[in-house]
Each structure stands twice: as structure tokens, then as C-alpha cells.
Design a protein around this motif. Structure first.
Motif, PDB file in Angstrom:
ATOM      1  N   GLY A   1      12.882 -75.442 -56.134  1.00  0.00           N
ATOM      2  CA  GLY A   1      11.820 -74.608 -56.713  1.00  0.00           C
ATOM      3  C   GLY A   1      12.354 -73.718 -57.821  1.00  0.00           C
ATOM      4  O   GLY A   1      11.724 -73.565 -58.870  1.00  0.00           O
ATOM      5  N   ASP A   2      13.539 -73.135 -57.604  1.00  0.00           N
ATOM      6  CA  ASP A   2      14.155 -72.288 -58.631  1.00  0.00           C
ATOM      7  C   ASP A   2      14.496 -73.103 -59.868  1.00  0.00           C
ATOM      8  O   ASP A   2      14.320 -72.651 -61.000  1.00  0.00           O
ATOM      9  N   GLU A   3      14.986 -74.318 -59.658  1.00  0.00           N
ATOM     10  CA  GLU A   3      15.333 -75.203 -60.773  1.00  0.00           C
ATOM     11  C   GLU A   3      14.095 -75.543 -61.598  1.00  0.00           C
ATOM     12  O   GLU A   3      14.115 -75.477 -62.835  1.00  0.00           O
ATOM     13  N   LEU A   4      13.011 -75.897 -60.914  1.00  0.00           N
ATOM     14  CA  LEU A   4      11.784 -76.251 -61.627  1.00  0.00           C
ATOM     15  C   LEU A   4      11.251 -75.062 -62.421  1.00  0.00           C
ATOM     16  O   LEU A   4      10.857 -75.205 -63.581  1.00  0.00           O
ATOM     17  N   ARG A   5      11.247 -73.872 -61.818  1.00  0.00           N
ATOM     18  CA  ARG A   5      10.760 -72.678 -62.525  1.00  0.00           C
ATOM     19  C   ARG A   5      11.648 -72.371 -63.731  1.00  0.00           C
ATOM     20  O   ARG A   5      11.141 -72.005 -64.795  1.00  0.00           O
ATOM     21  N   ALA A   6      12.966 -72.557 -63.608  1.00  0.00           N
ATOM     22  CA  ALA A   6      13.870 -72.326 -64.742  1.00  0.00           C
ATOM     23  C   ALA A   6      13.570 -73.295 -65.879  1.00  0.00           C
ATOM     24  O   ALA A   6      13.566 -72.912 -67.055  1.00  0.00           O
ATOM     25  N   LYS A   7      13.297 -74.547 -65.546  1.00  0.00           N
ATOM     26  CA  LYS A   7      12.977 -75.535 -66.578  1.00  0.00           C
ATOM     27  C   LYS A   7      11.674 -75.152 -67.294  1.00  0.00           C
ATOM     28  O   LYS A   7      11.573 -75.251 -68.512  1.00  0.00           O
ATOM     29  N   ILE A   8      10.686 -74.708 -66.525  1.00  0.00           N
ATOM     30  CA  ILE A   8       9.395 -74.352 -67.113  1.00  0.00           C
ATOM     31  C   ILE A   8       9.525 -73.112 -67.997  1.00  0.00           C
ATOM     32  O   ILE A   8       9.020 -73.093 -69.130  1.00  0.00           O
ATOM     33  N   THR A   9      10.246 -72.091 -67.536  1.00  0.00           N
ATOM     34  CA  THR A   9      10.401 -70.881 -68.358  1.00  0.00           C
ATOM     35  C   THR A   9      11.236 -71.163 -69.609  1.00  0.00           C
ATOM     36  O   THR A   9      11.042 -70.513 -70.624  1.00  0.00           O
ATOM     37  N   SER A  10      12.113 -72.179 -69.552  1.00  0.00           N
ATOM     38  CA  SER A  10      12.924 -72.507 -70.729  1.00  0.00           C
ATOM     39  C   SER A  10      12.072 -72.992 -71.897  1.00  0.00           C
ATOM     40  O   SER A  10      12.502 -72.968 -73.044  1.00  0.00           O
ATOM     41  N   LEU A  11      10.832 -73.412 -71.603  1.00  0.00           N
ATOM     42  CA  LEU A  11       9.929 -73.881 -72.653  1.00  0.00           C
ATOM     43  C   LEU A  11       8.930 -72.801 -73.064  1.00  0.00           C
ATOM     44  O   LEU A  11       7.928 -73.089 -73.716  1.00  0.00           O
ATOM     45  N   GLY A  12       9.196 -71.544 -72.674  1.00  0.00           N
ATOM     46  CA  GLY A  12       8.412 -70.431 -73.184  1.00  0.00           C
ATOM     47  C   GLY A  12       7.332 -69.891 -72.266  1.00  0.00           C
ATOM     48  O   GLY A  12       6.531 -69.059 -72.692  1.00  0.00           O
ATOM     49  N   PHE A  13       7.289 -70.337 -71.034  1.00  0.00           N
ATOM     50  CA  PHE A  13       6.283 -69.835 -70.105  1.00  0.00           C
ATOM     51  C   PHE A  13       6.822 -68.628 -69.339  1.00  0.00           C
ATOM     52  O   PHE A  13       8.035 -68.482 -69.165  1.00  0.00           O
ATOM     53  N   THR A  14       5.922 -67.785 -68.868  1.00  0.00           N
ATOM     54  CA  THR A  14       6.318 -66.605 -68.105  1.00  0.00           C
ATOM     55  C   THR A  14       6.726 -67.032 -66.695  1.00  0.00           C
ATOM     56  O   THR A  14       6.419 -68.141 -66.247  1.00  0.00           O
ATOM     57  N   GLU A  15       7.383 -66.131 -65.998  1.00  0.00           N
ATOM     58  CA  GLU A  15       7.777 -66.402 -64.614  1.00  0.00           C
ATOM     59  C   GLU A  15       6.537 -66.654 -63.742  1.00  0.00           C
ATOM     60  O   GLU A  15       6.540 -67.534 -62.895  1.00  0.00           O
ATOM     61  N   ALA A  16       5.464 -65.886 -63.971  1.00  0.00           N
ATOM     62  CA  ALA A  16       4.234 -66.069 -63.196  1.00  0.00           C
ATOM     63  C   ALA A  16       3.627 -67.442 -63.459  1.00  0.00           C
ATOM     64  O   ALA A  16       3.171 -68.122 -62.534  1.00  0.00           O
ATOM     65  N   GLU A  17       3.615 -67.858 -64.721  1.00  0.00           N
ATOM     66  CA  GLU A  17       3.103 -69.191 -65.050  1.00  0.00           C
ATOM     67  C   GLU A  17       3.969 -70.262 -64.396  1.00  0.00           C
ATOM     68  O   GLU A  17       3.462 -71.240 -63.839  1.00  0.00           O
ATOM     69  N   ALA A  18       5.292 -70.072 -64.462  1.00  0.00           N
ATOM     70  CA  ALA A  18       6.220 -71.036 -63.865  1.00  0.00           C
ATOM     71  C   ALA A  18       5.995 -71.146 -62.359  1.00  0.00           C
ATOM     72  O   ALA A  18       6.038 -72.244 -61.802  1.00  0.00           O
ATOM     73  N   GLN A  19       5.731 -70.019 -61.701  1.00  0.00           N
ATOM     74  CA  GLN A  19       5.459 -70.050 -60.262  1.00  0.00           C
ATOM     75  C   GLN A  19       4.191 -70.855 -59.974  1.00  0.00           C
ATOM     76  O   GLN A  19       4.151 -71.655 -59.042  1.00  0.00           O
ATOM     77  N   PHE A  20       3.156 -70.637 -60.765  1.00  0.00           N
ATOM     78  CA  PHE A  20       1.895 -71.380 -60.596  1.00  0.00           C
ATOM     79  C   PHE A  20       2.140 -72.881 -60.760  1.00  0.00           C
ATOM     80  O   PHE A  20       1.731 -73.687 -59.917  1.00  0.00           O
ATOM     81  N   TYR A  21       2.800 -73.274 -61.848  1.00  0.00           N
ATOM     82  CA  TYR A  21       3.031 -74.694 -62.111  1.00  0.00           C
ATOM     83  C   TYR A  21       3.927 -75.322 -61.045  1.00  0.00           C
ATOM     84  O   TYR A  21       3.702 -76.453 -60.610  1.00  0.00           O
ATOM     85  N   GLU A  22       4.937 -74.577 -60.602  1.00  0.00           N
ATOM     86  CA  GLU A  22       5.846 -75.111 -59.587  1.00  0.00           C
ATOM     87  C   GLU A  22       5.100 -75.367 -58.275  1.00  0.00           C
ATOM     88  O   GLU A  22       5.333 -76.361 -57.597  1.00  0.00           O
ATOM     89  N   LYS A  23       4.170 -74.509 -57.923  1.00  0.00           N
ATOM     90  CA  LYS A  23       3.348 -74.719 -56.715  1.00  0.00           C
ATOM     91  C   LYS A  23       2.517 -75.996 -56.849  1.00  0.00           C
ATOM     92  O   LYS A  23       2.356 -76.749 -55.887  1.00  0.00           O
ATOM     93  N   GLU A  24       1.982 -76.240 -58.040  1.00  0.00           N
ATOM     94  CA  GLU A  24       1.215 -77.463 -58.269  1.00  0.00           C
ATOM     95  C   GLU A  24       2.115 -78.692 -58.087  1.00  0.00           C
ATOM     96  O   GLU A  24       1.684 -79.701 -57.526  1.00  0.00           O
TER      97      GLU A  24
END
Length: 114
Positions: free
Chosen positions: A78-101
């Protein structure tokens, strides 16, 4: 100031690989370059299969940076996925939402501005 410099990355959650391929094709036909379109699933093998089928990219060292890419070797999934998502400019909150999906088996398609 160039407005495209501050353009945000686009993200869409889809149900499966077929829809991911369709979304990648739609993004490509709307002007995004293949190297700026990424797919992400909870499982690395699934991500790779979808990226190959869609002729899209996986989020790698170029996007994450060397430190984060190496850190991901030691992170929980989960931490890895959120790090990948935030690396493309998304906020931590957005990354948490997408990772849950992604936890629910969905696929994330991301397109970043050139």
C-alpha cells in the motif's frame, strides 16, 4: 508563465484491464503520448500485463526518482502504491483514495502532461 507547467495529471479508476486499455487508447487519441500514460494495479504482474497490452507505461525510476524507487523495495504494498501515485503529482489524500480502489481489484490509469 506557461500554464501547462502547472497542469495536473489526469487519473481515472476503471474496473478491469479491458477498460484500462480502452482508456489508454482514448487518452492517446486525445493527444497524450504513450510514455506519459501509466497504468497501475495492486499486483505487479497485472500492472505489467495491462501496460504491455495497452502500450502504456509503468511508473518507474524516471517518475519516482532513484530514492523512492529503492525505498519501494522495503515498503509495504500500500505504501509503495501511494508513493508511485504521489510521484505523478497527486496529494497524499488522493493517493490514499486511489490505493483503496486498487485494493478492490480496480485499475488506475494516469496521464501526465508533457
Amino acid at each position: 508563465m506557461n500554464s501547462s507547467t502547472h497542469a495536473r495529471s489526469y487519473a481515472k479508476v476503471v474496473e478491469n484491464g479491458v477498460q484500462a486499455v480502452e482508456e489508454v487508447n482514448r487518452l492517446r487519441s486525445s493527444g497524450y503520448l504513450s510514455e506519459n500514460i501509466f497504468v497501475l494495479a495492486h499486483d505487479d504482474d497485472r500492472t505489467e500485463r495491462i501496460a504491455d497490452t495497452a502500450n502504456a507505461s509503468e511508473i518507474g525510476i524516471k517518475e519516482e526518482g532513484m530514492f523512492d524507487a529503492l525505498a519501494n523495495l522495503f515498503r509495504l504494498k500500500g505504501d509503495e502504491l501511494r508513493a508511485k501515485i504521489t510521484s505523478l503529482g497527486f496529494t497524499e489524500a488522493e493517493a490514499q483514495f486511489y490505493e483503496k480502489e486498487l485494493d478492490f481489484g480496480k485499475v488506475l490509469v494516469i496521464a501526465k502532461p508533457a
